[in-house]
Design an enzyme around this catalytic site. Structure first.
Site, short mmCIF file in Angstrom:
data_model
loop_
_atom_site.label_atom_id
_atom_site.label_comp_id
_atom_site.label_asym_id
_atom_site.label_seq_id
_atom_site.Cartn_x
_atom_site.Cartn_y
_atom_site.Cartn_z
N GLU A 42 52.17 30.71 61.73
CA GLU A 42 50.87 30.03 61.62
C GLU A 42 49.78 30.97 62.10
OE1 GLU A 42 50.66 26.28 63.63
OE2 GLU A 42 52.31 25.42 62.47
N SER A 52 46.89 43.67 37.33
CA SER A 52 47.86 43.24 38.33
C SER A 52 49.15 44.06 38.20
CB SER A 52 48.03 41.74 38.12
OG SER A 52 49.24 41.29 38.50
N ASP A 86 41.81 42.23 25.15
CA ASP A 86 42.12 40.97 24.47
C ASP A 86 40.84 40.28 24.00
OD1 ASP A 86 41.08 39.81 26.82
OD2 ASP A 86 43.06 39.91 27.73
N GLY A 128 49.50 46.03 35.72
CA GLY A 128 49.03 47.25 35.03
C GLY A 128 49.57 47.34 33.61
N ARG A 131 50.84 37.78 25.30
CA ARG A 131 51.66 37.98 26.50
C ARG A 131 53.01 37.32 26.26
NH1 ARG A 131 51.32 39.81 31.53
NH2 ARG A 131 49.07 40.20 31.53
N LYS A 144 45.86 40.53 21.95
CA LYS A 144 46.96 40.64 22.93
C LYS A 144 47.82 39.38 22.90
CE LYS A 144 46.81 40.29 27.86
NZ LYS A 144 46.20 40.73 29.11
N HIS A 176 37.67 34.81 36.33
CA HIS A 176 38.40 34.80 35.05
C HIS A 176 38.24 33.42 34.40
CE1 HIS A 176 41.41 36.26 32.22
NE2 HIS A 176 41.75 34.98 32.15
C1 R5P Z 1 44.20 38.43 31.47
O1 R5P Z 1 43.74 37.70 30.62
C2 R5P Z 1 43.38 39.33 32.31
O2 R5P Z 1 42.13 39.58 31.77
C3 R5P Z 1 44.11 40.65 32.53
O3 R5P Z 1 44.20 41.34 31.32
C4 R5P Z 1 45.50 40.46 33.09
O4 R5P Z 1 45.47 39.57 34.17
C5 R5P Z 1 46.08 41.78 33.52
O5 R5P Z 1 47.36 41.58 34.06
P1 R5P Z 1 48.43 42.72 34.06
O6 R5P Z 1 47.86 43.93 34.75
O7 R5P Z 1 49.60 42.13 34.83
O8 R5P Z 1 48.81 43.00 32.64
#
Ligand code: R5P
Length: 289
Positions: free
Chosen positions: A43, A224, A172, A226, A197, A195, A131
């Site tokens: 905590e 995140s 994207d 990359g 995912r 894009k 975002h």
């Molecule tokens: C998604 O829509 C965001 O704009 C980024 O493109 C996304 O979060 C990037 O994540 P990562 O680096 O894991 O591909």
């Protein structure tokens, strides 16, 4: 300056010290470190300056959100108990916004949850380049005043100074309005990819048109794993682009992300200072100030 003369104060966590310094300088409001203590059971206890301004801001970026959200809420409570009449949150990176719908049965809409929790504790929330995909404004989900400031001016400024002749690339379709704004401010052409995912670390990206430019800058709000940047870079290389730079706002990199990006051929990666990282090259505090 003493708090007696300061109607507004900024209270920051240790991870946001550099950002706080810039913000205090730009606003001329005094800043105070929020002390944190970790108990053996995990905590945490926070302690704010005992004399906050009538209006007090907590400054906390929500990278590692699961650890930080509770301390941030406790800071709001502590400031009110210490006498602040209005408590705001400056959150340079606001997490949990990407889950903005139920993608699979049984999931929550995390965006609504974070908005509710923060909105009940704070009178206002200020963030940068939130975002936002299925909603246009934070105020659509936050029960308190909430604004997201565009990082486009800071990115355009960096681009103009450092890579003045290049193609701006949004990985994207969601990024289109934002890339268009940066394009307008920097006077550079842009292209947006398509894009899909397919997993946390698997995406497919394609670019619709033939690309004439040989230098490109991939621009994204968040990186995140990359993977998005790496896959976009490889797709651009196939289109004949031979110099690829990258500018992102929030560097929430997982371990290994930088290696992934470098091995995809990206020659330069810069980020905003919303989260402390070695790639920080664009100051965002002026926009928030
Ligand atoms: C998604 O829509 C965001 O704009 C980024 O493109 C996304 O979060 C990037 O994540 P990562 O680096 O894991 O591909």
């Amino acid at each position: 300056m003493t708090t007696k003369n300061a109607p507004t104060t900024i209270h920051y966590f240790s991870g946001n010290q550099a950002f706080a310094k810039e913000l205090c300088k730009a606003t001329d409001w005094p800043g105070f470190l929020i002390e944190t203590h970790q108990f053996p059971d995990g905590e945490s206890l926070i302690r704010v300056h005992p004399k906050p301004g009538r209006k007090a801001f907590v400054l906390c970026s929500l990278d590692n959100p699961n650890e930080k959200i509770f301390e941030t809420l406790c800071a709001a409570d502590a400031l009110r108990r210490a006498g602040a009449k209005r408590v705001g949150l400056i959150v340079p990176y606001l997490a949990y916004l990407r889950q903005d719908k139920v993608f699979h049965e049984g999931e929550p809409i995390s965006q609504r949850v974070i908005a509710k929790v923060l909105g009940e504790s704070f009178d206002e929330v200020v963030t940068l380049e939130a975002h936002l995909h299925r909603i246009r404004k934070l105020s659509e989900v936050f029960p308190c005043k909430a604004v997201s400031i565009s990082a486009a001016p800071a990115i355009a400024q960096w681009v103009r100074k450092n890579v003045p002749k290049a193609l701006l690339v949004g990985p994207d379709e969601e990024s289109e309005p934002w890339i268009r704004a940066i394009s307008r401010l920097s006077n550079l052409p842009y292209v947006v990819g398509q894009k899909t995912r397919v997993g946390d670390r698997r995406v497919r990206i394609s670019f619709p048109d033939a690309i004439e430019e040989t230098t490109a800058i991939i621009v994204d709000d968040i990186a995140s794993s990359g993977v998005t940047i790496a896959v976009a870079a490889k797709a651009l290389a196939k289109c004949g682009v031979d110099e690829i730079h990258c500018a992102i706002v929030h560097p929430i990199f997982e371990r290994g992300a930088l290696r992934r990006i470098q091995s995809a051929g990206v020659v330069e990666l810069v980020s905003g200072n919303t989260i402390v990282h070695g790639s920080n090259a664009m100051s965002m505090s002026g926009l928030i100030a």
